[in-house]
Design a protein around this motif. Structure first.
Motif, PDB file in Angstrom:
ATOM      1  N   PHE A 139       0.833  -1.196   0.000  1.00  0.00           N
ATOM      2  CA  PHE A 139       0.000   0.000   0.000  1.00  0.00           C
ATOM      3  C   PHE A 139       0.870   1.249   0.000  1.00  0.00           C
ATOM      4  CE2 PHE A 139       0.366   1.355   4.485  1.00  0.00           C
ATOM      5  CZ  PHE A 139       0.895   0.213   5.075  1.00  0.00           C
ATOM      6  N   PRO A 141       0.305  -5.691   5.346  1.00  0.00           N
ATOM      7  CA  PRO A 141      -1.046  -6.100   5.702  1.00  0.00           C
ATOM      8  C   PRO A 141      -1.360  -7.565   5.386  1.00  0.00           C
ATOM      9  CG  PRO A 141      -1.103  -4.779   3.693  1.00  0.00           C
ATOM     10  CD  PRO A 141       0.309  -4.730   4.205  1.00  0.00           C
ATOM     11  N   PRO A 177      -9.685  -3.930  -4.654  1.00  0.00           N
ATOM     12  CA  PRO A 177      -8.600  -3.414  -5.502  1.00  0.00           C
ATOM     13  C   PRO A 177      -7.223  -4.072  -5.362  1.00  0.00           C
ATOM     14  CG  PRO A 177      -9.955  -1.593  -4.752  1.00  0.00           C
ATOM     15  CD  PRO A 177     -10.457  -2.822  -4.047  1.00  0.00           C
ATOM     16  N   VAL A 188      -7.631   2.600  -6.262  1.00  0.00           N
ATOM     17  CA  VAL A 188      -9.088   2.703  -6.299  1.00  0.00           C
ATOM     18  C   VAL A 188      -9.545   2.919  -4.862  1.00  0.00           C
ATOM     19  CG1 VAL A 188     -11.221   1.425  -6.747  1.00  0.00           C
ATOM     20  CG2 VAL A 188      -9.321   1.286  -8.367  1.00  0.00           C
ATOM     21  N   PHE A 189     -10.258   4.003  -4.626  1.00  0.00           N
ATOM     22  CA  PHE A 189     -10.641   4.290  -3.242  1.00  0.00           C
ATOM     23  C   PHE A 189     -12.075   4.796  -3.166  1.00  0.00           C
ATOM     24  CE2 PHE A 189     -10.680   8.880  -3.460  1.00  0.00           C
ATOM     25  CZ  PHE A 189      -9.883   9.145  -4.560  1.00  0.00           C
ATOM     26  N   ARG A 245      -7.106   0.135  10.946  1.00  0.00           N
ATOM     27  CA  ARG A 245      -6.884   1.594  10.976  1.00  0.00           C
ATOM     28  C   ARG A 245      -5.417   1.853  11.256  1.00  0.00           C
ATOM     29  NH1 ARG A 245     -10.955   6.283  12.384  1.00  0.00           N
ATOM     30  NH2 ARG A 245      -9.647   7.168  10.793  1.00  0.00           N
ATOM     31  N   MET A 246      -4.835   2.827  10.569  1.00  0.00           N
ATOM     32  CA  MET A 246      -3.402   3.086  10.737  1.00  0.00           C
ATOM     33  C   MET A 246      -3.105   4.510  11.166  1.00  0.00           C
ATOM     34  SD  MET A 246      -1.571   0.958   7.762  1.00  0.00           S
ATOM     35  CE  MET A 246      -1.768  -0.820   7.754  1.00  0.00           C
ATOM     36  N   GLU A 286      -6.881  -4.851   6.758  1.00  0.00           N
ATOM     37  CA  GLU A 286      -6.842  -3.397   6.583  1.00  0.00           C
ATOM     38  C   GLU A 286      -7.247  -2.696   7.889  1.00  0.00           C
ATOM     39  OE1 GLU A 286      -8.732  -2.266   2.899  1.00  0.00           O
ATOM     40  OE2 GLU A 286      -7.047  -3.098   1.770  1.00  0.00           O
ATOM     41  N   ARG A 339      -3.290   8.871   4.703  1.00  0.00           N
ATOM     42  CA  ARG A 339      -4.310   7.826   4.575  1.00  0.00           C
ATOM     43  C   ARG A 339      -3.750   6.672   3.743  1.00  0.00           C
ATOM     44  NH1 ARG A 339      -6.014  11.361   8.098  1.00  0.00           N
ATOM     45  NH2 ARG A 339      -8.254  11.674   8.266  1.00  0.00           N
ATOM     46  N   PRO A 340      -3.870   5.426   4.269  1.00  0.00           N
ATOM     47  CA  PRO A 340      -3.369   4.273   3.517  1.00  0.00           C
ATOM     48  C   PRO A 340      -4.325   3.833   2.408  1.00  0.00           C
ATOM     49  CG  PRO A 340      -4.214   3.565   5.660  1.00  0.00           C
ATOM     50  CD  PRO A 340      -4.432   5.047   5.584  1.00  0.00           C
ATOM     51  N   ILE A 341      -3.804   3.630   1.224  1.00  0.00           N
ATOM     52  CA  ILE A 341      -4.595   3.133   0.091  1.00  0.00           C
ATOM     53  C   ILE A 341      -3.769   2.029  -0.586  1.00  0.00           C
ATOM     54  CG2 ILE A 341      -5.606   3.711  -2.177  1.00  0.00           C
ATOM     55  CD1 ILE A 341      -7.175   5.024   0.141  1.00  0.00           C
ATOM     56  N   ARG A 367     -14.840   7.746   2.454  1.00  0.00           N
ATOM     57  CA  ARG A 367     -15.274   7.241   3.757  1.00  0.00           C
ATOM     58  C   ARG A 367     -15.378   8.375   4.775  1.00  0.00           C
ATOM     59  NH1 ARG A 367     -14.724   1.719   5.052  1.00  0.00           N
ATOM     60  NH2 ARG A 367     -15.710   0.624   3.327  1.00  0.00           N
ATOM     61  N   GLY A 368     -14.521   9.381   4.622  1.00  0.00           N
ATOM     62  CA  GLY A 368     -14.467  10.487   5.577  1.00  0.00           C
ATOM     63  C   GLY A 368     -13.800  11.674   4.909  1.00  0.00           C
ATOM     64  N   LYS A 369     -13.258  12.576   5.758  1.00  0.00           N
ATOM     65  CA  LYS A 369     -12.737  13.833   5.223  1.00  0.00           C
ATOM     66  C   LYS A 369     -11.492  13.640   4.347  1.00  0.00           C
ATOM     67  CE  LYS A 369     -14.580  16.642   8.952  1.00  0.00           C
ATOM     68  NZ  LYS A 369     -14.289  17.246  10.244  1.00  0.00           N
ATOM     69  N   GLY A 370     -10.624  12.690   4.733  1.00  0.00           N
ATOM     70  CA  GLY A 370      -9.390  12.484   3.966  1.00  0.00           C
ATOM     71  C   GLY A 370      -9.679  11.970   2.558  1.00  0.00           C
ATOM     72  N   THR A 371     -10.498  10.947   2.470  1.00  0.00           N
ATOM     73  CA  THR A 371     -10.800  10.374   1.153  1.00  0.00           C
ATOM     74  C   THR A 371     -11.698  11.321   0.337  1.00  0.00           C
ATOM     75  OG1 THR A 371     -12.383   8.979   2.356  1.00  0.00           O
ATOM     76  CG2 THR A 371     -10.372   7.916   1.568  1.00  0.00           C
TER      77      THR A 371
END
Ligand SMILES: Cc1cc2nc3c(=O)[nH]c(=O)nc-3n(C[C@H](O)[C@H](O)[C@H](O)COP(=O)(O)OP(=O)(O)OC[C@H]3O[C@@H](n4cnc5c(N)ncnc54)[C@H](O)[C@@H]3O)c2cc1C
Ligand code: FES
Length: 259
Positions: free
Chosen positions: A39, A248, A117, A68-69, A216-217, A214, A51-53, A72-76
């Motif tokens: 990731f 992961p 993904p 591909v994301f 939370r990091m 996956e 943010r991890p993707i 979900r929240g403010k970061g994404t």
């Protein structure tokens, strides 16, 4: 761990399902070092934590990384608002990815929702020897089906509401598939409850199974301990392991699913 910080330009962006984006970013150093299942960690605006993707694809020759994301929240959400030509600050490739053993073996790949993904590079490796079982809430949330087919894999689409493909869970489709077909190795990424079910089916049949956790990091590089998951030590004793560093991807037998 060999990773780098790189600033890359977004060269392609598409919304492939409501709230789900597919981006290609020019990141030549990371693309060259990337492996299936790893990731990247991305700065998303003013948020302190990256943010991890997952890496959905990498092309060392073109120097591009595909991600591909889902918002979900403010970061994404911030990430989804970037356009082609904008730059991203990315650290990667991070973590320990999937082991791709032998592409003459029969692989079954099970993805749930936005956990799908990172599985695409595995399907590309096994080609016609891969069967990909993916599950989504509903037909409009289904992603990457054409990509798995283009990789040569057989695909089994499952939806919770029966609006497309098999009406039911991926674990039910997997059980049915294993009853009628050969399988040497299983790979999975998605909700923990789904991966636990996949791991149980694999274990009952003595099939090797790799799972991508996956959690939370925070830091993404092993320093903060916020990503730990329960694993079994050599003597079967309970321990906690950093997902960003030792995962992961884990052998499913290593994971303590009830921790
Ligand atoms: C190794 C790894 C790979 C990932 N790969 C992808 C990917 O390829 N595509 C993708 O869309 N997402 C992926 N994720 C999840 C993604 O990192 C989170 O959705 C994102 O960090 C949320 O940030 P945010 O600021 O938008 O939301 P936040 O405001 O931080 O959180 C919004 C909601 O998302 C939940 N959330 C946050 N992190 C996670 C997580 N790791 N797992 C489950 N729920 C979480 C929160 O609990 C909260 O309910 C991955 C996570 C990890 C650890
Ligand atoms: S995210 Fe900090 S140790 Fe894993």
């Amino acid at each position: 761990m060999r990773y780098t910080q790189e600033t890359g330009v977004i060269i392609e962006k598409r919304e492939i399902a409501p709230g789900i984006f597919d981006v290609a970013v020019s990141l030549p150093v990371i693309a060259k070092a990337a492996h299936a299942g790893q990731f990247v960690n991305i700065i998303c605006g003013d948020y302190l934590l990256r943010r991890p993707i997952s890496i959905c694809g990498f092309d060392p020759e073109k120097g591009t990384l595909r991600m591909v994301f889902e918002i979900r929240g403010k970061g994404t959400k911030w990430l989804a608002e970037r356009e082609t030509g904008d730059t991203l600050d990315v650290v990667g490739p991070l973590g320990h990815g999937f082991s791709l053993v032998d592409n003459t073996k029969k692989a079954v790949i099970i993805g749930g929702g936005i956990g799908t993904p990172p599985l695409l590079p595995i399907a590309k490796f096994y080609g016609g020897n891969a069967t990909v079982i993916t599950g989504f809430r509903t037909a409009s949330a289904a992603i990457l089906q054409e990509d798995f087919e283009a990789a040569g894999a057989k695909t089994i689409l499952c939806t919770d509401d029966g609006s497309a493909g098999f009406h039911g869970f991926t674990t039910q489709a997997l059980e049915k598939h294993l009853g009628n077909n050969e399988c040497d190795i299983i790979y999975t990424c998605g909700p923990k409850v789904m991966m636990k079910g996949v791991a149980r089916l694999a274990e009952a049949r003595g099939i090797a199974c790799q799972v991508s956790m996956e959690e939370r990091m925070g830091c993404g590089v092993g320093a903060c301990l916020c990503c730990v998951c329960g694993t079994k030590g050599k003597d079967g004793d309970a321990q906690f392991t950093r997902v960003c560093l030792n995962g992961p991807v884990f052998d499913s037998a290593e994971v303590d699913w009830d921790a």
